[in-house]
Scaffold this motif. Structure first.
Motif, PDB file in Angstrom:
ATOM      1  N   ASN A  93       0.806  -1.224   0.000  1.00 17.77           N
ATOM      2  CA  ASN A  93       0.000   0.000   0.000  1.00 17.77           C
ATOM      3  C   ASN A  93       0.838   1.274   0.000  1.00 17.77           C
ATOM      4  O   ASN A  93       0.331   2.337   0.382  1.00 17.77           O
ATOM      5  N   THR A  94       2.081   1.175  -0.420  1.00 13.22           N
ATOM      6  CA  THR A  94       2.937   2.354  -0.517  1.00 13.22           C
ATOM      7  C   THR A  94       3.690   2.334  -1.833  1.00 13.22           C
ATOM      8  O   THR A  94       3.904   1.278  -2.422  1.00 13.22           O
ATOM      9  N   GLU A  95       4.076   3.510  -2.270  1.00 13.11           N
ATOM     10  CA  GLU A  95       4.879   3.639  -3.490  1.00 13.11           C
ATOM     11  C   GLU A  95       6.341   3.768  -3.086  1.00 13.11           C
ATOM     12  O   GLU A  95       6.693   4.603  -2.248  1.00 13.11           O
ATOM     13  N   ASN A  96       7.201   2.973  -3.683  1.00 12.93           N
ATOM     14  CA  ASN A  96       8.630   3.042  -3.379  1.00 12.93           C
ATOM     15  C   ASN A  96       9.257   4.163  -4.215  1.00 12.93           C
ATOM     16  O   ASN A  96       9.336   4.068  -5.427  1.00 12.93           O
ATOM     17  N   VAL A  97       9.703   5.224  -3.524  1.00 16.11           N
ATOM     18  CA  VAL A  97      10.339   6.343  -4.212  1.00 16.11           C
ATOM     19  C   VAL A  97      11.857   6.298  -4.067  1.00 16.11           C
ATOM     20  O   VAL A  97      12.556   7.216  -4.491  1.00 16.11           O
ATOM     21  N   GLY A  98      12.362   5.241  -3.458  1.00 14.19           N
ATOM     22  CA  GLY A  98      13.804   5.020  -3.356  1.00 14.19           C
ATOM     23  C   GLY A  98      14.550   6.135  -2.645  1.00 14.19           C
ATOM     24  O   GLY A  98      14.120   6.616  -1.595  1.00 14.19           O
ATOM     25  N   ASP A  99      15.655   6.565  -3.246  1.00 15.09           N
ATOM     26  CA  ASP A  99      16.520   7.591  -2.649  1.00 15.09           C
ATOM     27  C   ASP A  99      15.864   8.973  -2.632  1.00 15.09           C
ATOM     28  O   ASP A  99      16.374   9.885  -1.992  1.00 15.09           O
ATOM     29  N   ARG A 100      14.771   9.137  -3.335  1.00 16.65           N
ATOM     30  CA  ARG A 100      14.101  10.443  -3.393  1.00 16.65           C
ATOM     31  C   ARG A 100      13.098  10.622  -2.260  1.00 16.65           C
ATOM     32  O   ARG A 100      12.267  11.522  -2.294  1.00 16.65           O
ATOM     33  N   PHE A 101      13.183   9.807  -1.205  1.00 21.85           N
ATOM     34  CA  PHE A 101      12.169   9.834  -0.154  1.00 21.85           C
ATOM     35  C   PHE A 101      11.997  11.219   0.469  1.00 21.85           C
ATOM     36  O   PHE A 101      10.882  11.736   0.546  1.00 21.85           O
ATOM     37  N   ALA A 102      13.078  11.823   0.942  1.00 17.34           N
ATOM     38  CA  ALA A 102      12.974  13.129   1.619  1.00 17.34           C
ATOM     39  C   ALA A 102      12.396  14.180   0.667  1.00 17.34           C
ATOM     40  O   ALA A 102      11.497  14.944   1.039  1.00 17.34           O
ATOM     41  N   GLU A 103      12.886  14.201  -0.557  1.00 18.62           N
ATOM     42  CA  GLU A 103      12.397  15.166  -1.550  1.00 18.62           C
ATOM     43  C   GLU A 103      10.909  14.971  -1.825  1.00 18.62           C
ATOM     44  O   GLU A 103      10.128  15.928  -1.847  1.00 18.62           O
ATOM     45  N   GLU A 104      10.513  13.717  -2.033  1.00 18.34           N
ATOM     46  CA  GLU A 104       9.109  13.438  -2.366  1.00 18.34           C
ATOM     47  C   GLU A 104       8.197  13.691  -1.167  1.00 18.34           C
ATOM     48  O   GLU A 104       7.082  14.187  -1.325  1.00 18.34           O
ATOM     49  N   ALA A 105       8.656  13.387   0.044  1.00 21.00           N
ATOM     50  CA  ALA A 105       7.856  13.661   1.244  1.00 21.00           C
ATOM     51  C   ALA A 105       7.594  15.159   1.377  1.00 21.00           C
ATOM     52  O   ALA A 105       6.476  15.577   1.723  1.00 21.00           O
ATOM     53  N   ARG A 106       8.612  15.964   1.112  1.00 21.69           N
ATOM     54  CA  ARG A 106       8.430  17.427   1.156  1.00 21.69           C
ATOM     55  C   ARG A 106       7.447  17.892   0.081  1.00 21.69           C
ATOM     56  O   ARG A 106       6.585  18.726   0.334  1.00 21.69           O
ATOM     57  N   ARG A 107       7.576  17.363  -1.127  1.00 20.52           N
ATOM     58  CA  ARG A 107       6.675  17.753  -2.216  1.00 20.52           C
ATOM     59  C   ARG A 107       5.225  17.450  -1.866  1.00 20.52           C
ATOM     60  O   ARG A 107       4.332  18.253  -2.121  1.00 20.52           O
ATOM     61  N   ILE A 108       4.993  16.283  -1.262  1.00 25.15           N
ATOM     62  CA  ILE A 108       3.634  15.909  -0.856  1.00 25.15           C
ATOM     63  C   ILE A 108       3.157  16.835   0.261  1.00 25.15           C
ATOM     64  O   ILE A 108       2.037  17.347   0.227  1.00 25.15           O
ATOM     65  N   HIS A 109       4.018  17.075   1.246  1.00 28.83           N
ATOM     66  CA  HIS A 109       3.658  17.910   2.387  1.00 28.83           C
ATOM     67  C   HIS A 109       3.283  19.332   1.963  1.00 28.83           C
ATOM     68  O   HIS A 109       2.347  19.927   2.498  1.00 28.83           O
ATOM     69  N   TYR A 110       4.009  19.858   0.989  1.00 31.03           N
ATOM     70  CA  TYR A 110       3.761  21.235   0.536  1.00 31.03           C
ATOM     71  C   TYR A 110       2.832  21.293  -0.680  1.00 31.03           C
ATOM     72  O   TYR A 110       2.794  22.289  -1.394  1.00 31.03           O
TER      73      TYR A 110
END
Length: 151
Positions: A93-110
């Protein structure tokens, strides 16, 4: 088919199915037998006795009447099974974004990317920075055996 009770060096208990005891020994010596929880190949065979399922010899005793060692092993096995089910559900139930985790988490948050459940890899420093920004993250150790599909 032989069903063997196995244990890894970290005390995780599991079953292995082999064509014969010799086949188990062969696979073990080649490093092909691995713990499904932690992926170590330091595995040993547990003593076990054959069990006969006879309707006239049913044992309907309550679990509390089982010997303490067997009940403890059963409890540990149940905890491991629940943990593996939980990890599988997270992975499904999750998408694997690999090494881009921190970047993608910020993009989702903002609100710069669609909201969704993600997983990936980040440094402890980046995870701490995400938490300081108010972004919820949770470290989760996933055994290698769950990262790849079974063959």
């Amino acid at each position: 088919m032989k069903v063997l009770d196995l244990k890894c060096s970290h005390e995780h208990r599991f079953e292995g199915w082999f064509a014969s005891t010799d086949e188990f020994e062969s696979q073990l010596s080649r490093g092909l037998v691995a713990c499904p929880v932690c992926s170590t190949t330091e595995v040993s065979r547990m003593p076990s006795a054959p069990r006969l399922n006879l309707s006239s010899a049913r044992n309907d005793s309550a679990p509390s009447q089982q010997p303490q060692a067997k009940q403890g092993a059963t409890d540990a096995t149940a905890v491991q099974a629940r943990a593996l089910r939980f990890l599988r559900e997270v992975l499904e139930n999750t998408e694997n974004v690999g090494d881009r985790f921190a970047e993608e988490a910020r993009r989702i948050h903002y609100n710069e990317a669609p909201a969704r459940n993600i997983r990936g890899v980040t440094t402890p420093e980046d995870a701490h920075a995400l938490i300081e920004e108010g972004i919820d993250v949770m470290p989760l150790s996933v055994p290698a055996a769950l990262k790849e599909p079974l063959q």
